[in-house]
Design an enzyme around this catalytic site. Structure first.
Site, short mmCIF file in Angstrom:
data_model
loop_
_atom_site.label_atom_id
_atom_site.label_comp_id
_atom_site.label_asym_id
_atom_site.label_seq_id
_atom_site.Cartn_x
_atom_site.Cartn_y
_atom_site.Cartn_z
N LYS A 141 42.93 35.18 37.28
CA LYS A 141 43.22 36.49 37.88
C LYS A 141 44.59 36.98 37.43
O LYS A 141 44.77 38.16 37.09
CB LYS A 141 43.13 36.40 39.41
CG LYS A 141 41.70 36.28 39.90
CD LYS A 141 41.54 35.86 41.36
CE LYS A 141 40.06 35.62 41.66
NZ LYS A 141 39.78 35.13 42.99
N GLN A 156 43.11 33.69 48.17
CA GLN A 156 42.09 32.85 47.56
C GLN A 156 41.47 31.92 48.60
O GLN A 156 42.18 31.30 49.39
CB GLN A 156 42.72 32.03 46.41
CG GLN A 156 41.73 31.25 45.57
CD GLN A 156 40.75 32.13 44.79
OE1 GLN A 156 41.08 33.24 44.39
NE2 GLN A 156 39.56 31.63 44.57
N ASP A 199 39.13 42.39 47.56
CA ASP A 199 38.03 41.42 47.57
C ASP A 199 36.82 41.95 48.33
O ASP A 199 35.72 41.41 48.21
CB ASP A 199 38.50 40.14 48.28
CG ASP A 199 38.63 38.96 47.34
OD1 ASP A 199 38.02 38.98 46.26
OD2 ASP A 199 39.35 38.01 47.71
#
Ligand code: GUN
Length: 285
Positions: free
Chosen positions: A53, A97, A120
């Site tokens: 990422k 995460q 997300d």
């Protein structure tokens, strides 16, 4: 039939090139898209994903703010960091995460992110908007899957779509997105009776269970489109949830592992962050 390959690596590179051009235009207006990624602990797979990422961000010309926190971090400490990032105008997207260490409740943490910065698409507000069919920040892996499916040119309306796996990250949201495209959607999971029977009906089969080579050729209809979301790290290397070679003999399209869904997830994360940066620029947020 031998399947054509749905090349996520190539498609992701094209999307990222187009994002890079848009970033140059935004920079002329003084806006640099910024993504903050928070990694708590040292889960090996998470470290790999977070590294990818960060690399994606830097290549696209984004500002990348990587926060590596020790595995002993308390929920309060993590929430305090999120508060700070929520208020930071240079940060357009915040990604925590998953999975998180046991002492931290993921639902509390995800709900603390400002929905506009939730790139997300895991905040309850964004999930609710997705369920209601309203514009939302869409979860990256399901969004990437839909992009790959649409690239085949096959209409999704009226098709039998079977999703194997019911996770909040992939299974549930991809099922909602397929439903929004008017597919007839079945979600299968560990308690499903006759899973193979359901799978064999699928025109579109999405495997997101995390079990190496779970989907075998006898579970696939001739001509089906097969999307493999699995990333299983075995001694022999990365293996998907689909028994690739025999299934590719029957499918019309198939995603490889690696090089299928994985690269699309990063491209969609960048796209979601860019969109938030554009919106923030337009509203002076
Ligand atoms: N862990 C596995 N996949 C994901 C993802 O898409 N986003 C986040 N935040 N964590 C994950």
């Amino acid at each position: 039939m031998t399947a054509k390959i749905l090349d996520g690596k190539k498609m992701s590179a094209e999307i990222r090139a187009s994002i890079k051009e848009k970033v140059l235009l935004l920079k002329e207006k003084g806006i640099v898209p910024g993504l903050a990624v928070i990694l708590v602990g040292d889960n090996p797979a998470s470290k790999v994903y977070v590294g990818q990422k960060e690399k994606g961000c830097l290549e696209a010309g984004f500002a990348s703010f990587l926060h590596r926190l020790p595995g002993t971090t308390s929920q309060e400490e993590l929430l305090a960091l999120i508060d700070k990032l929520n208020a930071d105008k240079t940060v357009h997207g915040i990604l925590v995460q998953l999975p998180l260490p046991r002492q931290i409740d993921p639902d509390t943490v995800l709900a603390a992110i400002r929905p506009e910065k939730d790139v997300d698409g895991f905040h309850p507000v964004n999930i609710g908007r997705l369920v209601a069919g309203l514009p939302a920040s869409e979860p990256c892996t399901p969004k990437g899957i839909l992009r790959l499916l649409k690239s085949t040119g096959i209409p999704l309306s009226g098709k039998e779509a079977v999703v194997i796996g019911r996770s909040n990250i992939v299974g549930k949201p991809v099922a909602l997105m397929l439903l929004a495209e008017s597919a007839t959607v079945t979600i299968c999971h560990s308690k499903t009776a006759d899973l193979a029977e359901h799978a064999r009906r699928a025109d579109i089969l999405v495997a997101a269970i995390g079990k190496p080579r779970f989907v075998t050729a006898d579970m696939v209809k001739e001509g089906a489109v097969v999307i493999d979301v699995g990333i299983n790290r075995l001694e022999e290397g990365l293996v998907g949830d689909v028994d690739y070679e025999p299934v590719a003999e029957k499918a019309s399209w198939i995603t490889p592992v690696p090089g299928g869904v994985g690269p699309m997830t990063i491209a969609m994360l960048l796209e979601n962050t860019l969109e938030q940066a554009e919106k923030a620029g337009a509203s002076g947020r």
